[in-house]
Design a protein around this motif. Sequence first.
Motif, PDB file in Angstrom:
ATOM      1  N   PHE A   1       5.916  31.218 -42.243  1.00 21.71           N
ATOM      2  CA  PHE A   1       7.060  32.087 -41.954  1.00 21.71           C
ATOM      3  C   PHE A   1       6.715  33.030 -40.818  1.00 21.71           C
ATOM      4  CE2 PHE A   1       4.560  34.163 -45.257  1.00 21.71           C
ATOM      5  CZ  PHE A   1       4.384  35.446 -44.761  1.00 21.71           C
ATOM      6  N   THR A   2       7.764  33.522 -40.189  1.00 27.57           N
ATOM      7  CA  THR A   2       7.667  34.584 -39.196  1.00 27.57           C
ATOM      8  C   THR A   2       8.677  35.645 -39.611  1.00 27.57           C
ATOM      9  OG1 THR A   2       7.068  33.030 -37.452  1.00 27.57           O
ATOM     10  CG2 THR A   2       7.901  35.172 -36.745  1.00 27.57           C
ATOM     11  N   VAL A   3       8.235  36.905 -39.655  1.00 25.22           N
ATOM     12  CA  VAL A   3       9.103  37.999 -40.072  1.00 25.22           C
ATOM     13  C   VAL A   3       8.980  39.159 -39.094  1.00 25.22           C
ATOM     14  CG1 VAL A   3       9.237  37.482 -42.549  1.00 25.22           C
ATOM     15  CG2 VAL A   3       7.297  38.771 -41.677  1.00 25.22           C
ATOM     16  N   SER A   4       9.994  40.006 -39.102  1.00 22.69           N
ATOM     17  CA  SER A   4      10.002  41.217 -38.288  1.00 22.69           C
ATOM     18  C   SER A   4      10.059  42.424 -39.202  1.00 22.69           C
ATOM     19  CB  SER A   4      11.221  41.237 -37.363  1.00 22.69           C
ATOM     20  OG  SER A   4      11.153  40.158 -36.467  1.00 22.69           O
ATOM     21  N   GLY A   5       9.377  43.487 -38.786  1.00 21.49           N
ATOM     22  CA  GLY A   5       9.368  44.690 -39.594  1.00 21.49           C
ATOM     23  C   GLY A   5       8.725  45.845 -38.861  1.00 21.49           C
ATOM     24  N   PHE A   6       7.971  46.662 -39.610  1.00 18.08           N
ATOM     25  CA  PHE A   6       7.437  47.895 -39.043  1.00 18.08           C
ATOM     26  C   PHE A   6       6.050  48.207 -39.580  1.00 18.08           C
ATOM     27  CE2 PHE A   6      11.993  48.120 -38.957  1.00 18.08           C
ATOM     28  CZ  PHE A   6      12.249  48.579 -37.679  1.00 18.08           C
ATOM     29  N   GLN A   7       5.240  48.809 -38.721  1.00 15.74           N
ATOM     30  CA  GLN A   7       3.984  49.426 -39.114  1.00 15.74           C
ATOM     31  C   GLN A   7       3.890  50.738 -38.357  1.00 15.74           C
ATOM     32  OE1 GLN A   7       0.379  47.099 -38.807  1.00 15.74           O
ATOM     33  NE2 GLN A   7      -0.842  48.729 -39.704  1.00 15.74           N
ATOM     34  N   ALA A   8       3.604  51.805 -39.065  1.00 15.99           N
ATOM     35  CA  ALA A   8       3.535  53.141 -38.470  1.00 15.99           C
ATOM     36  C   ALA A   8       4.833  53.487 -37.739  1.00 15.99           C
ATOM     37  CB  ALA A   8       2.342  53.252 -37.533  1.00 15.99           C
ATOM     38  N   GLY A   9       5.952  52.970 -38.246  1.00 13.12           N
ATOM     39  CA  GLY A   9       7.247  53.248 -37.664  1.00 13.12           C
ATOM     40  C   GLY A   9       7.583  52.429 -36.429  1.00 13.12           C
ATOM     41  N   GLU A  10       6.666  51.605 -35.964  1.00 15.41           N
ATOM     42  CA  GLU A  10       6.869  50.783 -34.769  1.00 15.41           C
ATOM     43  C   GLU A  10       7.224  49.351 -35.157  1.00 15.41           C
ATOM     44  OE1 GLU A  10       6.729  52.055 -31.642  1.00 15.41           O
ATOM     45  OE2 GLU A  10       6.332  54.016 -32.566  1.00 15.41           O
ATOM     46  N   ALA A  11       8.105  48.737 -34.393  1.00 14.95           N
ATOM     47  CA  ALA A  11       8.511  47.363 -34.651  1.00 14.95           C
ATOM     48  C   ALA A  11       7.337  46.408 -34.428  1.00 14.95           C
ATOM     49  CB  ALA A  11       9.681  46.977 -33.754  1.00 14.95           C
ATOM     50  N   VAL A  12       7.153  45.495 -35.379  1.00 18.60           N
ATOM     51  CA  VAL A  12       6.109  44.475 -35.288  1.00 18.60           C
ATOM     52  C   VAL A  12       6.661  43.161 -35.825  1.00 18.60           C
ATOM     53  CG1 VAL A  12       4.161  46.092 -35.492  1.00 18.60           C
ATOM     54  CG2 VAL A  12       5.140  45.076 -37.551  1.00 18.60           C
ATOM     55  N   SER A  13       5.970  42.074 -35.496  1.00 22.56           N
ATOM     56  CA  SER A  13       6.310  40.786 -36.089  1.00 22.56           C
ATOM     57  C   SER A  13       5.034  40.180 -36.659  1.00 22.56           C
ATOM     58  CB  SER A  13       6.957  39.844 -35.071  1.00 22.56           C
ATOM     59  OG  SER A  13       6.048  39.539 -34.042  1.00 22.56           O
TER      60      SER A  13
END
Length: 176
Positions: free
Chosen positions: A32-44
């Motif tokens: 799978f590939t997902v999009s989200g956040f780490q430390a408030g920054e967008a990541v995939s």
Amino acid sequence: MRHILAASLAATMALAAPALAELDPGDAAADFTVSGFQAGEAVSFHLAEALATGPVVLFFFPAAFTSGCEAQAAAFAEAIDQFTAEGATVIGVTGGNTDRLAEFSTQHCASAFPVFAIEEGMARDYDARMMMRPGWTNRTSYVIDQNSTIAFSWSEMSPYEHVDQTLAAVRALNVE
């Protein structure tokens, strides 16, 4: 009358209970590939790419900003150095309150690991759909080994043992 009441109660309980089925050790982990956040920054995140560097701890949680999910995320954040020392990547995924994941990634994940929004297909692939709250996920944690195989699974609505259980499973992989 008592039979009707008992049947009605049983049906209500079945609908209210979370789906606690999970994949078994040895099952293939769907990529799978997902999009989200780490430390408030967008990541995939792409599972196959992450597995090139070590096992992945994939934990499903019902929804951002619910008390059990806050406790679970904080526990993973507190233990992140232990997972990292074992070569594991930790990610959280949910189908609930996904519009608040940027904030959740800083407040409750302590910016230690990323959290991602999932789509129904991933919840289905990992047997993580919550029957009582369509669109939300149940609380299931997986350890996926570098062969893209489920090495360990733990389904329990209580958030308190997920870190200990998955950390022990990651350590067991490193002993083998």
